[in-house]
Design an enzyme around this catalytic site. Structure first.
Site, short mmCIF file in Angstrom:
data_model
loop_
_atom_site.label_atom_id
_atom_site.label_comp_id
_atom_site.label_asym_id
_atom_site.label_seq_id
_atom_site.Cartn_x
_atom_site.Cartn_y
_atom_site.Cartn_z
N GLN A 128 0.84 -1.21 0.00
CA GLN A 128 0.00 0.00 0.00
C GLN A 128 0.88 1.26 0.00
O GLN A 128 1.55 1.54 0.99
CB GLN A 128 -0.87 -0.02 1.27
CG GLN A 128 -1.77 1.17 1.46
CD GLN A 128 -2.52 1.08 2.79
OE1 GLN A 128 -2.00 0.50 3.75
NE2 GLN A 128 -3.71 1.63 2.86
N GLY A 129 0.86 2.00 -1.10
CA GLY A 129 1.70 3.20 -1.21
C GLY A 129 0.90 4.47 -0.98
O GLY A 129 0.63 5.22 -1.93
N SER A 131 1.22 6.56 2.50
CA SER A 131 1.96 7.52 3.34
C SER A 131 3.26 7.98 2.69
O SER A 131 3.93 7.22 2.00
CB SER A 131 2.31 6.88 4.68
OG SER A 131 1.17 6.36 5.29
N GLU A 246 -9.77 -1.04 5.70
CA GLU A 246 -8.65 -1.20 6.63
C GLU A 246 -9.10 -0.97 8.08
O GLU A 246 -8.62 -1.61 9.01
CB GLU A 246 -7.53 -0.21 6.26
CG GLU A 246 -6.22 -0.48 7.00
CD GLU A 246 -5.05 0.33 6.43
OE1 GLU A 246 -5.25 1.12 5.48
OE2 GLU A 246 -3.94 0.18 6.95
#
Ligand SMILES: Cc1cc2nc3c(=O)[nH]c(=O)nc-3n(C[C@H](O)[C@H](O)[C@H](O)COP(=O)(O)OP(=O)(O)OC[C@H]3O[C@@H](n4cnc5c(N)ncnc54)[C@H](O)[C@@H]3O)c2cc1C
Length: 416
Positions: A128-129, A131, A246
């Site tokens: 997951q990109g 932050s 999430e």
């Protein structure tokens, strides 16, 4: 309040119970059942294939994308029966739980047909990109850019805290595709292949010697034009769908892990006599009460999903649940340490048999060994941070649900 399930759900429950009894190792349901390390290894190797053959992985996904097309209530029953039998379900967090459901909800037909079967059969792993070094809570200020060059996006920038990026085939990346509009309005959600020149993954080594998460650098990295999920510049909405997945947890089974943990804590307190201490008794009772609140909120969540209710209170359940369970668990793990007392400093801290109801994280620590209980304690410190901090969840509830004044924004436009 009627907490019973419809008859067809109960018929399905019988089917799942039968499958579990047939496929779990002999003696699984017997008191004190244990496997040797070799048996455990063999079980782990064979079990995922059995789940796959049974169609139980991502079983609520539609049949045309490889799922079993279960209804919501059947999915709930499946999860309840696996939890009751303590049978492991495959835990591919980023694929099964985050990007898969996001593509199902927002993807094009081509994206669904290409990506979903590969997520489901485990042949495509994800990270997951979201932050960035200066964009965590204030995610919309992100600086990674994607510029169209013919049939491809060219991606440049840096992500951080990217869990499992070292193993991922693809990254779901939030990138700025329009720098001239309000910051939330110029972001797109891209599916970027990781195995290409220009992608650099640097592990962030933690004090225990492991590197679970990473910095990821994109230097003129390419991604097909059609790999935008949910439409150009609509990434903020799509990212919020992912964050919703999430922050949620399995509605009627999420509390079970905590109940098991509570049971182990009571056993520890009985064994070392701290159960007689009024403070420990009171804190254990507090933990138990909170687990029951979590259970009841799960049922509220399920009812809201089944009846498609859309009032503000229901919309806030994701945010309230995330802050509730993560804060509850952080306090519970502090209580576990308190029950252990000074022995919490020992390498085998925790119950005598070492068992603790959570996945042992980052196996293979060689510089700093910890017991499963301590592993759970350390990870609980991060639970109020990942997926959006508790403070941010409170902001969501305050502003979006209670209608409190919005906090002042420092920036009207994205950085250039
Ligand atoms: C274990 C773990 C795994 C992670 N995995 C991933 C991953 O795979 N991919 C990914 O993209 N990210 C990942 N993250 C990053 C995570 O999403 C961020 O850490 C989180 O969003 C917070 O951002 P930050 O760390 O930049 O903290 P900051 O945003 O700098 O926040 C610092 C402190 O200020 C508070 N704060 C900030 N803004 C406000 C505000 N407006 N009002 C009140 N308080 C505020 C915060 O609550 C926090 O206490 C992971 C984090 C952890 C801990």
């Amino acid at each position: 309040m009627d907490l019973s399930y419809p008859p067809e759900a109960e018929t399905f429950r019988t089917e799942i119970r039968g499958w579990l009894e047939e496929n779990l190792p002999d003696g699984w349901f017997d008191e004190g059942f244990e496997m040797t390390p070799e048996e455990k290894k063999q079980f782990n190797e064979e079990w995922t294939q059995k789940l796959f053959d049974g169609g139980w992985i991502c079983a609520t996904w539609p049949v045309e994308y490889g799922g079993k097309g279960l209804t919501t209530i059947q999915g709930v029953v499946l999860s309840e029966e696996f939890s009751r039998a303590k049978a492991p379900m495959r835990a591919d967090f980023f694929g099964d739980t985050l990007v898969g459901p996001t593509i199902l909800m927002n993807g094009t037909e081509e994206q669904k047909k290409y990506f979903l079967p590969k997520i489901l059969d485990g042949s495509m792993r994800w990270c997951q990109g979201f932050s960035e070094p200066d964009s965590g809570s204030d995610l919309a200020s992100l600086k990674t850019t994607a510029v169209l060059d013919g049939e491809e996006w060219v991606v440049n920038g840096q992500k951080v805290w990217t869990t499992q990026a070292q193993f991922a085939d693809y990254c779901f990346v939030l990138a700025r595709t329009d720098p001239d509009v309000k910051k939330q309005a110029g972001i797109s959600y891209l599916l970027v292949p990781m195995d290409q020149p220009g992608v650099e993954v640097r592990g962030i080594v933690q004090p225990d010697g492991t590197a679970e998460f990473n910095e990821v650098f994109f230097d003129n990295v390419r991604c097909p034009k059609d790999n935008v999920v949910g439409g150009l510049n609509n990434g903020w909405k799509v990212a919020n769908d992912t964050l919703g997945f999430e922050r949620g947890m399995s509605a009627t089974t999420g509390h079970r892990r905590f109940e098991e943990e509570f049971r182990r804590m009571v056993e520890m307190a009985r064994a070392n006599g701290t159960i007689e201490h009024p403070h420990i008794r009171q804190e254990l009772a507090r933990y138990y009460s909170k687990i029951q609140i979590l259970r009841i909120n799960g049922l509220r969540n399920l009812t809201a999903t089944l009846t498609k209710r859309r009032d503000p209170g229901t919309a806030a359940l994701g945010a309230t649940n995330k802050m509730f369970w993560s804060e509850m668990h952080k306090a519970a793990m502090e209580l576990a340490i308190e029950i252990c007392g000074a022995s919490a400093m020992l390498v085998d801290a925790g119950p005598a048999d070492g068992a603790w109801p959570a996945v042992m994280r980052a196996k293979g620590r060689d510089t700093y060994q910890v017991s499963p209980m301590m592993s759970s304690f350390f990870f609980s410190r991060s639970e109020t941070i990942w997926g959006g901090t508790s403070q941010i969840q409170r902001n969501i509830v305050g502003e979006k649900i209670l209608g409190l004044p919005r906090e002042p924004k420092t920036e009207a436009k994205p950085p250039t």
